[in-house]
Write an enzyme that holds these catalytic residues in place. Structure first.
Site, PDB file in Angstrom:
ATOM      1  N   LYS A   1      -0.543  -4.213  -3.252  1.00 48.05           N
ATOM      2  CA  LYS A   1      -1.862  -3.655  -2.922  1.00 48.05           C
ATOM      3  C   LYS A   1      -1.943  -2.266  -3.549  1.00 48.05           C
ATOM      4  O   LYS A   1      -1.449  -1.284  -3.005  1.00 48.05           O
ATOM      5  CB  LYS A   1      -2.087  -3.556  -1.412  1.00 48.05           C
TER       6      LYS A   1
ATOM      7  N   ASP B   1      10.329   5.470  -9.959  1.00 50.28           N
ATOM      8  CA  ASP B   1       9.956   6.091 -11.229  1.00 50.28           C
ATOM      9  C   ASP B   1      10.663   7.426 -11.456  1.00 50.28           C
ATOM     10  O   ASP B   1      10.919   7.810 -12.598  1.00 50.28           O
ATOM     11  CB  ASP B   1       8.437   6.298 -11.285  1.00 50.28           C
TER      12      ASP B   1
ATOM     13  N   SER C   1       0.821  -1.207   0.000  1.00 49.77           N
ATOM     14  CA  SER C   1       0.000   0.000   0.000  1.00 49.77           C
ATOM     15  C   SER C   1       0.862   1.269   0.000  1.00 49.77           C
ATOM     16  O   SER C   1       1.545   1.551  -0.967  1.00 49.77           O
ATOM     17  CB  SER C   1      -0.960  -0.037   1.197  1.00 49.77           C
TER      18      SER C   1
END
Length: 510
Positions: free
Chosen positions: A330, A316, A305
Site C-alpha cells: 500500500k 534503502d 502502509s
C-alpha cells in the site's frame, strides 16, 4: 379481439420508441454541438439529465438523496481504488470509533473489493488481526477470507454491512466462516470485545532487544523510545523490529520511528498531481538514539502502509536486514475531504516513495531473506478444519484452565493421534486457547520460524554490516525486475521466466 391486442401492443411499442427517442435527444443533444465529447461539462450535463429523468419517471417516488448517494458511491468506486470512497454519516461514525480505538468488535482490520468476479469473489479479506482481540486470540490470520458472518455470505455485502455485522455490543457472540488458502474452510465462534488498539510490546531475548510495533499512532514513537531505553539498560547487542501484521497508521509516526535509527537523509516523500500534495520527510540527527546496532526487521503480508515506509527506509539506508515474506503493497496517501452537506469523501491524493525513489503500491517490499511458515498439505488442511469444528481444544482448555507448557506439549501429543498435524502447530493452537483471556505473550519461539530465522541472522552472521550493505535497495530491485521483464519479452521462454521470478526476489531460508 386478437387484432385489437396487436394494434395496442404495436402502439405501445411505437410510443415507447418515440418517448425514448425524445428523451435521448433531450439528454444527449449536447453531444451533437460539443466537439469535445470528453469535456467535464458534457458528462456533467448527461449526469444531470439522467438524474432528473429517473427522479421524474421512475415507477415509485424516490428521495433525491438516494440517487445522489448512489451516484457518489458509483463515481468513486469506478476509480477501482479500495482506499477511495464516499463516507456518509454512518461510515464516519465507524471511522471515528476505529480511530478512537473504543468500540465493540472482533478486532480484525479488513478490506473488501467493490466488484465480485468469478475468479475472485468479493469476500472480506483479513488484512491484520489486532493484537489481544477476539479475532487474534482465535487464530485468525492475515490473508484469511471471511466468507460468511452468522451464516450470511459476505460476497454481496457492502463494506458498511460487513462492519455492521461484525461490530456490536461487547459480550455478544458472532460466528465467522473462514476460508484459508483455496480449500480450508471452518467456522469460528467469537465473543465481541472492547477493541482498544495497543501500539508497542517489547522484551529481551537473550542479548537481543525485541520490539513489536502493532500500529502507528501518535504514541508509537514515545512507546518505542521506552523499549529502546529498556534494551539499553539491559545491555542489548542487537535488535529485532517486528512489523508483521502492522497495517499502518500515521505517516508522521512512521517518520518519527525511522528517525531513531538514521542520522540524515530522506525518510519518505509523497508525490501527487498538485504541488501541495508533494512533501519530503527527512531525518533529524538529534533524534537518532540507536546507532551501529545490528537490526533485523520482520515483515509479512500484513505489513502495510506506514510499516512499509519504515521497512523501506531502513532497507534503502542499509540500516536493517529484512526477514519474512513480501509486504502488502500500500503505497498511496489518502485525504478525508469534507463536503458542504456534512458528508466526506476519502480520496487518494498522492503516492509515497522510499528514499531510493521507489513506490511499492500493489507490489510490496520483498524481504532480503524469505522465510515462510511450512504450508499445510491437503490432508492437513482437512485435519485443521476438523479440529477447529470439533471444538475439542476449547473444551479441554476450559476443563484445564491453568495448563503449563509441559501440559500443552502433552496434550498436543494426544491430539496428534486423532488429527494429523505437526505437534508444533498443535501446541500453537492450544497455547492460543490457553491465553485467550490473558494478554498475549510477547513472542513465541516454539512456533515462530520467522523470529527464529531473524535471531539466527543476528547471532550467526560473521559480518552483519557487510550483509546489510550488500542488500539491494528498492530502486535496484525494481530496475533489475524491469530489465528482466524486458529480456523476457525479447526472448520468451523458460529461462526468461526463471530470471523474472528471481529478479525482484530475495534469498530463501534453507
Amino acid at each position: 379481439m386478437n387484432a385489437m391486442k396487436k394494434i395496442i401492443r404495436r402502439s405501445n411499442t411505437l410510443l415507447s420508441f418515440l418517448f425514448i427517442s425524445i428523451f435521448a435527444s433531450q439528454c444527449f443533444a449536447q453531444s451533437a454541438i460539443n466537439s469535445d465529447r470528453n469535456s467535464n461539462f458534457f458528462y456533467l450535463k448527461k449526469l444531470n439529465s439522467i438524474f432528473d429523468f429517473v427522479q421524474q419517471n421512475y415507477v415509485d417516488d424516490i428521495d433525491p438523496k438516494v440517487l445522489y448517494e448512489g451516484a457518489m458511491k458509483g463515481m468513486l468506486d469506478a476509480l477501482d481504488d479500495p482506499y477511495t470512497s464516499y463516507l456518509d454519516e454512518s461510515v464516519q461514525r465507524d471511522l471515528a470509533e476505529t480511530t478512537e480505538g473504543h468500540f465493540g468488535g472482533v478486532g480484525l482490520m479488513i478490506s473488501k473489493p467493490t466488484e465480485s468476479k468469478p475468479e475472485k469473489p468479493a469476500y472480506v479479506e483479513v488484512s491484520t488481526p489486532i493484537e489481544d482481540t477476539p479475532g487474534a486470540r482465535a487464530g485468525i490470520l492475515s490473508g484469511d477470507y471471511i466468507v460468511e458472518i452468522d451464516g450470511n455470505p459476505t460476497e454481496p455485502m457492502t463494506m458498511q454491512e460487513v462492519l455492521k455485522n461484525l461490530r456490536g455490543e461487547v459480550g455478544t457472540p458472532v460466528t465467522v466462516t473462514i476460508l484459508r488458502g483455496k480449500t480450508m474452510r471452518f467456522s469460528v465462534d467469537l465473543i465481541r470485545g472492547l477493541i482498544e488498539v495497543p501500539t508497542v510490546k517489547y522484551s529481551m531475548i537473550g542479548k537481543t532487544g525485541y520490539v513489536r510495533l502493532i500500529q502507528f499512532t501518535p504514541d508509537t514513537a514515545p512507546r518505542l523510545q521506552e523499549a529502546l531505553d529498556f534494551f539499553k539498560a539491559n545491555g542489548f547487542e542487537n535488535m529485532i523490529l517486528d512489523l508483521r501484521d502492522n497495517g499502518g497508521g500515521l505517516i508522521t509516526s512512521a517518520v518519527n520511528v525511522v528517525d531513531k535509527f538514521i542520522d540524515e537523509g530522506l525518510i519518505v516523500s509523497t508525490k501527487g498531481r498538485l504541488a501541495y500534495q508533494n512533501s519530503a520527510y527527512s531525518a533529524s540527527e538529534q533524534k537518532t538514539v540507536v546507532r551501529d546496532k545490528p537490526m533485523v526487521v520482520l515483515i509479512n503480508r500484513g505489513s502495510a502502509s506506514a510499516s512499509e515506509i519504515v521497512s523501506g527506509a531502513l532497507k534503502d539506508h542499509h540500516i536493517a536486514y529484512l526477514v519474512g515474506t513480501r509486504s502488502y503493497g500500500k503505497g498511496s496517501v489518502q485525504s478525508v475531504i469534507p463536503l458542504d452537506s456534512g458528508e466526506e469523501i476519502k480520496l487518494t491524493i498522492a503516492r509515497y516513495y522510499s528514499p531510493s525513489d521507489t513506490n511499492i503500491d500493489k507490489i510490496g517490499i520483498p524481504p532480503d531473506l524469505e522465510v515462510t511458515f511450512p504450508p499445510l498439505s491437503e490432508e492437513s488442511e482437512k485435519a485443521y478444519a476438523a479440529l477447529v469444528e470439533s471444538d475439542a481444544v476449547n473444551t479441554y482448555v476450559e476443563a484445564h484452565p491453568s495448563m503449563s507448557e509441559a501440559d500443552i506439549a502433552a496434550y498436543a501429543k494426544e491430539l496428534k493421534k486423532s488429527y494429523d498435524l505437526e505437534e508444533r502447530l498443535l501446541r500453537r493452537i492450544i497455547r492460543l486457547q490457553v491465553n485467550r483471556h490473558n494478554p498475549s505473550v510477547v513472542y513465541d519461539l516454539d512456533f515462530d520460524v520467522q523470529l527464529n530465522a531473524a535471531l539466527d541472522v543476528l547471532n550467526k552472521t560473521d559480518d552483519f554490516a557487510s550483509l546489510v550493505a550488500s542488500a539491494k535497495t528498492l530502486r535496484e530491485l525494481q530496475e533489475e525486475a524491469e530489465a528482466n521483464e524486458a529480456a523476457e519479452k525479447a526472448a520468451p521462454g523458460a529461462a526468461g521466466a526463471d530470471r523474472a521470478d528471481s529478479a525482484y526476489g530475495n534469498k530463501k531460508a534453507e
